[in-house]
Design an enzyme around this catalytic site. Structure first.
Site, mmCIF file in Angstrom:
data_model
loop_
_atom_site.group_PDB
_atom_site.id
_atom_site.type_symbol
_atom_site.label_atom_id
_atom_site.label_comp_id
_atom_site.label_asym_id
_atom_site.label_seq_id
_atom_site.Cartn_x
_atom_site.Cartn_y
_atom_site.Cartn_z
ATOM 1 N N CYS A 55 -6.013 7.110 1.806
ATOM 2 C CA CYS A 55 -6.460 8.352 1.147
ATOM 3 C C CYS A 55 -7.479 9.080 2.014
ATOM 4 O O CYS A 55 -7.474 10.317 2.102
ATOM 5 C CB CYS A 55 -7.090 8.043 -0.213
ATOM 6 N N ARG A 138 0.920 8.867 -4.821
ATOM 7 C CA ARG A 138 0.688 10.055 -3.963
ATOM 8 C C ARG A 138 1.741 11.109 -4.315
ATOM 9 O O ARG A 138 2.839 11.110 -3.771
ATOM 10 C CB ARG A 138 0.792 9.674 -2.485
HETATM 11 C C1 BEZ Z 1 -5.290 3.531 0.481
HETATM 12 O O1 BEZ Z 1 -5.585 2.959 1.527
HETATM 13 O O2 BEZ Z 1 -5.492 4.718 0.319
HETATM 14 C C2 BEZ Z 1 -4.658 2.734 -0.607
HETATM 15 C C3 BEZ Z 1 -3.792 1.716 -0.265
HETATM 16 C C4 BEZ Z 1 -3.210 0.965 -1.283
HETATM 17 C C5 BEZ Z 1 -3.508 1.238 -2.609
HETATM 18 C C6 BEZ Z 1 -4.350 2.290 -2.928
HETATM 19 C C7 BEZ Z 1 -4.927 3.040 -1.921
#
Ligand code: BEZ
Length: 238
Positions: A55, A138
């Site tokens: 993110c 997402r």
């Molecule tokens: C992230 O790195 O943004 C992420 C990865 C897995 C689950 C939720 C967020």
């Protein structure tokens, strides 16, 4: 079971629907969606959680591209089910500490919605229980200047979005509107475009008489040139 009931109770918005309205608190104050964005394209996108690496890389990329999207009359609005103070602390940390692909000191100026009740996330089908019951996937909603949903893309939690594709999709939809064409596979501005099959006698007559400059391989597959300069001079704000 609870999650199953929830998804069944709320149909997810679809392409061609009016974007569901909501009022929300964001890092840039309160917004009324999509009313505040009338006349602009807007990308409403969700991310799973603040203070997570994928993110973070996405927010830095979107923030770095904000002016490029703005030049194409497109505003950005983010959302996660975290609270406002988490959002503020995360965005401050990004600006102060994080460097990614040559981007640093990145300030996120577009609004990030707090949605601790998951009300907006549920309305927009961003909670997909098979992937996570506690985080939004997402999701990317392209909403046009009239508040209609024009495209939707979903990615799982582990997959960071491709921002070249988001920009390409935006420009392609704007070009389709402006020039009444469609865009073929892997289209990029400057590539030939698809001329839809003639729907009116006038268009059919022009084609028969060779007035429209295009190449027809069969009645259903016609292309024509559309120079990138013409696309961008029509679309990009002066
Ligand atoms: C992230 O790195 O943004 C992420 C990865 C897995 C689950 C939720 C967020």
């Amino acid at each position: 079971m609870e999650a199953e009931r929830d998804t069944q109770a709320r149909p997810m918005p679809r392409i061609g629907d009016k974007a569901p309205e909501f009022k929300a608190v964001t890092t840039q104050g309160e917004i009324n969606f999509p009313g505040d964005y009338s006349g602009s394209w807007v990308i409403l996108f969700s991310h799973p959680a603040d203070f997570t690496p994928v993110c973070t890389s996405e927010f830095m990329t979107f923030a770095a591209l904000e002016d490029k999207f703005a030049a194409a009359n497109c505003k950005l609005v983010g959302l996660s089910v975290d609270g406002l103070y988490s959002h503020i602390a995360w965005l401050r940390t990004i600006k102060e500490k994080i460097e990614y692909r040559g981007m640093k000191d990145i300030e996120v100026k577009f609004p990030l919605i707090e949605d601790i009740t998951m009300s907006v996330a549920r309305t927009y089908g961003m909670i997909q229980p098979g992937e996570s019951t506690t985080k939004a996937v997402r999701a990317v909603f392209f909403v046009d200047p009239k508040g209609m949903i024009r495209a939707i893309i979903y990615y799982p939690l582990s997959l960071g979005r491709n921002f070249d594709e988001l920009y390409r999709a935006l420009i392609a939809m704007q070009a389709a509107d402006a020039f009444a064409i469609a865009t073929p596979a892997d289209w990029q501005p400057g590539d030939d475009v698809i001329v839809p099959p003639a729907g009116s006698c006038g268009v059919a007559k022009d084609r028969m008489e060779g007035k429209e400059e295009m190449k027809c391989y069969d009645w259903f597959f016609c292309t024509k040139a559309l120079p990138a300069e013409k696309v961008f001079s029509t679309i990009l704000k002066k």
